[in-house]
Design a protein around this motif. Structure first.
Motif, PDB file in Angstrom:
ATOM      1  N   GLU A 219       0.818  -1.212   0.000  1.00 40.57           N
ATOM      2  CA  GLU A 219       0.000   0.000   0.000  1.00 40.57           C
ATOM      3  C   GLU A 219       0.852   1.262   0.000  1.00 40.57           C
ATOM      4  N   LEU A 220       2.011   1.193   0.640  1.00 38.52           N
ATOM      5  CA  LEU A 220       2.903   2.350   0.632  1.00 38.52           C
ATOM      6  C   LEU A 220       3.575   2.513  -0.729  1.00 38.52           C
ATOM      7  N   ILE A 221       3.910   1.411  -1.363  1.00 43.14           N
ATOM      8  CA  ILE A 221       4.500   1.502  -2.703  1.00 43.14           C
ATOM      9  C   ILE A 221       3.516   2.194  -3.648  1.00 43.14           C
ATOM     10  N   ALA A 222       2.242   1.805  -3.560  1.00 46.53           N
ATOM     11  CA  ALA A 222       1.229   2.427  -4.420  1.00 46.53           C
ATOM     12  C   ALA A 222       1.131   3.922  -4.151  1.00 46.53           C
ATOM     13  N   LYS A 223       1.248   4.303  -2.899  1.00 45.78           N
ATOM     14  CA  LYS A 223       1.203   5.726  -2.565  1.00 45.78           C
ATOM     15  C   LYS A 223       2.307   6.494  -3.281  1.00 45.78           C
ATOM     16  N   TYR A 224       3.512   5.953  -3.275  1.00 51.22           N
ATOM     17  CA  TYR A 224       4.642   6.675  -3.873  1.00 51.22           C
ATOM     18  C   TYR A 224       4.680   6.526  -5.397  1.00 51.22           C
ATOM     19  N   GLU A 225       4.086   5.487  -5.926  1.00 49.67           N
ATOM     20  CA  GLU A 225       3.922   5.442  -7.379  1.00 49.67           C
ATOM     21  C   GLU A 225       3.034   6.590  -7.836  1.00 49.67           C
ATOM     22  N   ALA A 226       1.956   6.834  -7.067  1.00 52.01           N
ATOM     23  CA  ALA A 226       1.075   7.961  -7.395  1.00 52.01           C
ATOM     24  C   ALA A 226       1.788   9.295  -7.190  1.00 52.01           C
ATOM     25  N   LYS A 227       2.565   9.385  -6.148  1.00 51.57           N
ATOM     26  CA  LYS A 227       3.291  10.632  -5.884  1.00 51.57           C
ATOM     27  C   LYS A 227       4.301  10.914  -6.989  1.00 51.57           C
ATOM     28  N   ALA A 228       4.997   9.878  -7.452  1.00 47.64           N
ATOM     29  CA  ALA A 228       5.947  10.065  -8.546  1.00 47.64           C
ATOM     30  C   ALA A 228       5.238  10.560  -9.802  1.00 47.64           C
ATOM     31  N   ARG A 229       4.046  10.023 -10.065  1.00 42.40           N
ATOM     32  CA  ARG A 229       3.284  10.506 -11.221  1.00 42.40           C
ATOM     33  C   ARG A 229       2.873  11.960 -11.022  1.00 42.40           C
ATOM     34  N   ASP A 230       2.417  12.295  -9.818  1.00 39.46           N
ATOM     35  CA  ASP A 230       1.982  13.661  -9.543  1.00 39.46           C
ATOM     36  C   ASP A 230       3.127  14.652  -9.687  1.00 39.46           C
ATOM     37  N   PHE A 231       4.340  14.231  -9.293  1.00 35.03           N
ATOM     38  CA  PHE A 231       5.520  15.088  -9.388  1.00 35.03           C
ATOM     39  C   PHE A 231       6.134  15.066 -10.794  1.00 35.03           C
ATOM     40  N   GLY A 232       5.618  14.195 -11.666  1.00 37.78           N
ATOM     41  CA  GLY A 232       6.205  14.050 -12.991  1.00 37.78           C
ATOM     42  C   GLY A 232       7.509  13.286 -12.992  1.00 37.78           C
ATOM     43  N   GLU A 253      30.083  -4.870 -16.149  1.00 34.89           N
ATOM     44  CA  GLU A 253      28.898  -4.059 -15.876  1.00 34.89           C
ATOM     45  C   GLU A 253      29.291  -2.585 -15.857  1.00 34.89           C
ATOM     46  N   ARG A 254      28.291  -1.734 -15.995  1.00 35.44           N
ATOM     47  CA  ARG A 254      28.528  -0.291 -15.966  1.00 35.44           C
ATOM     48  C   ARG A 254      27.928   0.327 -14.710  1.00 35.44           C
ATOM     49  N   ILE A 255      28.615   1.336 -14.194  1.00 40.29           N
ATOM     50  CA  ILE A 255      28.103   2.099 -13.066  1.00 40.29           C
ATOM     51  C   ILE A 255      26.841   2.834 -13.519  1.00 40.29           C
ATOM     52  N   ARG A 256      25.806   2.765 -12.719  1.00 39.30           N
ATOM     53  CA  ARG A 256      24.516   3.372 -13.052  1.00 39.30           C
ATOM     54  C   ARG A 256      24.110   4.315 -11.929  1.00 39.30           C
ATOM     55  N   ARG A 257      24.263   5.602 -12.168  1.00 41.87           N
ATOM     56  CA  ARG A 257      24.033   6.605 -11.132  1.00 41.87           C
ATOM     57  C   ARG A 257      22.597   7.129 -11.168  1.00 41.87           C
ATOM     58  N   ARG A 258      21.947   7.126 -10.014  1.00 44.01           N
ATOM     59  CA  ARG A 258      20.627   7.741  -9.917  1.00 44.01           C
ATOM     60  C   ARG A 258      20.803   9.248  -9.731  1.00 44.01           C
ATOM     61  N   VAL A 259      20.012  10.028 -10.446  1.00 42.28           N
ATOM     62  CA  VAL A 259      20.181  11.481 -10.430  1.00 42.28           C
ATOM     63  C   VAL A 259      19.062  12.205  -9.696  1.00 42.28           C
ATOM     64  N   LEU A 260      18.034  11.478  -9.239  1.00 48.91           N
ATOM     65  CA  LEU A 260      16.992  12.106  -8.425  1.00 48.91           C
ATOM     66  C   LEU A 260      16.311  11.044  -7.577  1.00 48.91           C
ATOM     67  N   GLN A 261      15.686  11.487  -6.500  1.00 46.47           N
ATOM     68  CA  GLN A 261      14.972  10.579  -5.605  1.00 46.47           C
ATOM     69  C   GLN A 261      13.569  10.365  -6.157  1.00 46.47           C
ATOM     70  N   SER A 262      13.305   9.132  -6.598  1.00 45.21           N
ATOM     71  CA  SER A 262      12.008   8.875  -7.219  1.00 45.21           C
ATOM     72  C   SER A 262      11.559   7.424  -7.114  1.00 45.21           C
ATOM     73  N   ASP A 263      12.335   6.557  -6.491  1.00 43.28           N
ATOM     74  CA  ASP A 263      12.007   5.131  -6.433  1.00 43.28           C
ATOM     75  C   ASP A 263      10.861   4.910  -5.438  1.00 43.28           C
ATOM     76  N   PRO A 264       9.691   4.471  -5.881  1.00 43.83           N
ATOM     77  CA  PRO A 264       8.550   4.321  -4.973  1.00 43.83           C
ATOM     78  C   PRO A 264       8.771   3.273  -3.886  1.00 43.83           C
ATOM     79  N   VAL A 265       9.490   2.194  -4.203  1.00 41.41           N
ATOM     80  CA  VAL A 265       9.685   1.138  -3.207  1.00 41.41           C
ATOM     81  C   VAL A 265      10.633   1.623  -2.115  1.00 41.41           C
ATOM     82  N   TYR A 266      11.713   2.295  -2.521  1.00 38.36           N
ATOM     83  CA  TYR A 266      12.646   2.827  -1.531  1.00 38.36           C
ATOM     84  C   TYR A 266      11.957   3.876  -0.660  1.00 38.36           C
ATOM     85  N   ALA A 267      11.158   4.738  -1.289  1.00 40.45           N
ATOM     86  CA  ALA A 267      10.424   5.752  -0.522  1.00 40.45           C
ATOM     87  C   ALA A 267       9.495   5.097   0.487  1.00 40.45           C
ATOM     88  N   ALA A 268       8.857   4.002   0.089  1.00 40.44           N
ATOM     89  CA  ALA A 268       7.978   3.283   1.010  1.00 40.44           C
ATOM     90  C   ALA A 268       8.762   2.664   2.154  1.00 40.44           C
TER      91      ALA A 268
END
Length: 478
Positions: A219-232, A253-268
């Motif tokens: 339920e928390l993941i769903a909340k942040y999926e919606a929040k990510a959509r709302d924030f674009g 493998e290649r280094i893969r850097r995240r450039v903004l906070q937007s992962d719904p599962v991590y936020a949950a």
């Protein structure tokens, strides 16, 4: 140095009853993963309230960019280099190599160390460990280091069965199917608040969150999926693909850097962690323990931002877990102790995880053990706002290739200046963190004399520690 409101009277430890000490150690929590540290995507109202009730440190550091060395520094009051425990404990990766062979390290916290738990136990404290240990196997577990109770601590670096029960974890019975591990560890902590034992307690509550695997209630993941959509954010560029990993075990493998906070599962995960910290704080209040309990919230290294799913972003700090840059080393640190620490106070003084040991002894009104906590300094003068620290420098030593892209290096921070030496090419980098916390402008060419002085101090410290350094790998092929 400080930004606070204060009374004319200098606060002192307020009661004849020795204070309780609750250390909440979060795994891989990044410097900007909390609302009170600037996150606009993650929601942490309970931790933000904790910060408003105490002191928030803006220049707090883990003693290493990975978990086991920092945890050892907390238990011992010593730098990982002095202990020889400089990497996360993993027997399969003792010989990681790239252009260099990673330096050897001690894969346990030696029983010769008198831990902070042992020191407090000898002072009449109950000593309770809950959650992640990761400081050695069966002969180097908590009972060998002064803890009377251990629930969930073993040689694991992450919950191998995941964050939902059944956990299959040594020293922790499975809960009902689907029980969340962060909730369970909080339940176990609450059991000790009102069990009739009159001794003061030290609880080392070491959550496995927010370490991988990144999992949270649906339920928390769903909340942040919606929040990510709302924030674009669901349409925004999230990752930057970088160069190949510099070490043999990951070089394809290649280094893969995240450039903004937007992962719904991590936020949950973050919100569920925050919810449980709220439960702890409410329970302390309900038990009338909040006025006589030091609460410390800390992290063992920076946020994971460049590998293994790269779930968070530490910007404006550079890089993250496993790197010698600020994103790998600088962490949140909040302390609350009513009557001693002013509400809504801020400390900008650089502090580090070995400082917890002598601080806890001071809070417990116990004798210092300078032969043990050789590299830590009590933070009580900063908490009471009555003085400054004596030391001038902080140091780090990570002579390893990790799993996040960082290369072997060593570092010193002197006031606002930070010098890093990278072992692969003996490259030096100098930064003024007051004006460049993102470490974007290397000032070695502009500041040759300062570079020379800091490098000399770094070399002298490394020799004092008898620090192990990596050796060349003649067979390396990029």
């Amino acid at each position: 140095m400080f930004h606070h409101q204060h009374d004319d009277d200098v606060p002192t430890i307020p009661t004849a009853v020795r204070p309780n000490i609750l250390l909440i150690l979060v795994d891989d929590l990044g410097w900007r993963d909390l609302g009170c540290y600037g996150s606009s995507f993650y929601e942490t109202p309970n931790i933000d309230r904790l910060a408003s009730q105490g002191m928030r440190f803006t220049n707090a550091y883990a003693a290493a960019p990975v978990c086991s060395p920092t945890r050892a520094s907390i238990m011992s009051g010593q730098y990982p280099a002095r202990l020889g425990l400089t990497s996360y404990i993993s027997h399969k990766n003792l010989h990681e190599r790239g252009r260099l062979f990673s330096a050897p390290y001690v894969p346990y916290l030696s029983r010769d160390q008198t831990s902070v738990a042992t020191a407090l136990l000898e002072e009449g404290y109950r000593t309770i460990h809950l959650g992640k240990w990761h400081l050695g196997g069966p002969t180097h577990l908590q009972e060998e280091h002064g803890f009377e109770v251990n629930l969930g601590g073993c040689d694991w670096g992450r919950p191998k069965g995941g964050h939902f029960s059944p956990y299959g974890m040594p020293y922790l019975d499975d809960g009902p199917e689907g029980e969340y591990l962060t909730d369970r560890l909080t339940d176990e902590a609450l059991n000790f608040f009102q069990d009739g034992d009159q001794r003061p307690w030290f609880i080392n509550l070491a959550y496995y969150a927010v370490h991988t695997p990144i999992e949270a209630p649906a339920e928390l993941i769903a909340k942040y999926e919606a929040k990510a959509r709302d924030f674009g954010l669901d349409q925004a560029p999230v990752f930057v693909e970088g160069e190949p990993f510099p070490c043999e075990h990951l070089k394809h493998e290649r280094i893969r850097r995240r450039v903004l906070q937007s992962d719904p599962v991590y936020a949950a995960m973050i919100e569920q962690l925050d919810h449980n910290i709220g439960r702890l704080l409410q329970a302390l209040e309900d038990a009338a323990m909040d006025e006589n309990t030091l609460v410390v919230l800390a992290s063992d290294n920076g946020g994971l931002s460049s590998a293994e799913g790269s779930p968070t972003c530490n910007a404006p700090l550079a890089e993250g877990k496993g790197w010698m840059y600020e994103g790998g080393l600088r962490t949140p640190l909040i302390m609350r102790f009513p009557g001693v620490i002013d509400e809504d106070s801020r400390c900008d003084v650089p502090v580090s995880s070995p400082d917890f040991y002598p601080t806890f002894l001071d809070i417990a009104r116990a004798e210092a053990r300078p032969d043990q906590h050789q590299d830590g300094e009590s933070l009580l003068p900063l908490l009471e706002e009555t003085g400054e620290l004596e030391r001038e420098d902080l140091y780090w030593h990570f002579p390893h290739y990790g799993n996040q892209g960082g290369t072997p290096g060593t570092s010193i921070r002197h006031k606002q200046w930070k010098l890093i030496e990278f072992y692969e090419d003996e490259r030096l980098e100098l930064y003024n963190l007051d004006v460049d916390p993102g470490e974007t402008q290397n000032l070695v060419a502009e500041e040759p004399e300062r570079t020379r002085r800091l490098h000399e101090r770094l070399i002298a410290w490394r020799e004092e520690m008898n620090a192990q350094v990596p050796e060349p790998n003649p067979e390396w092929e990029a």
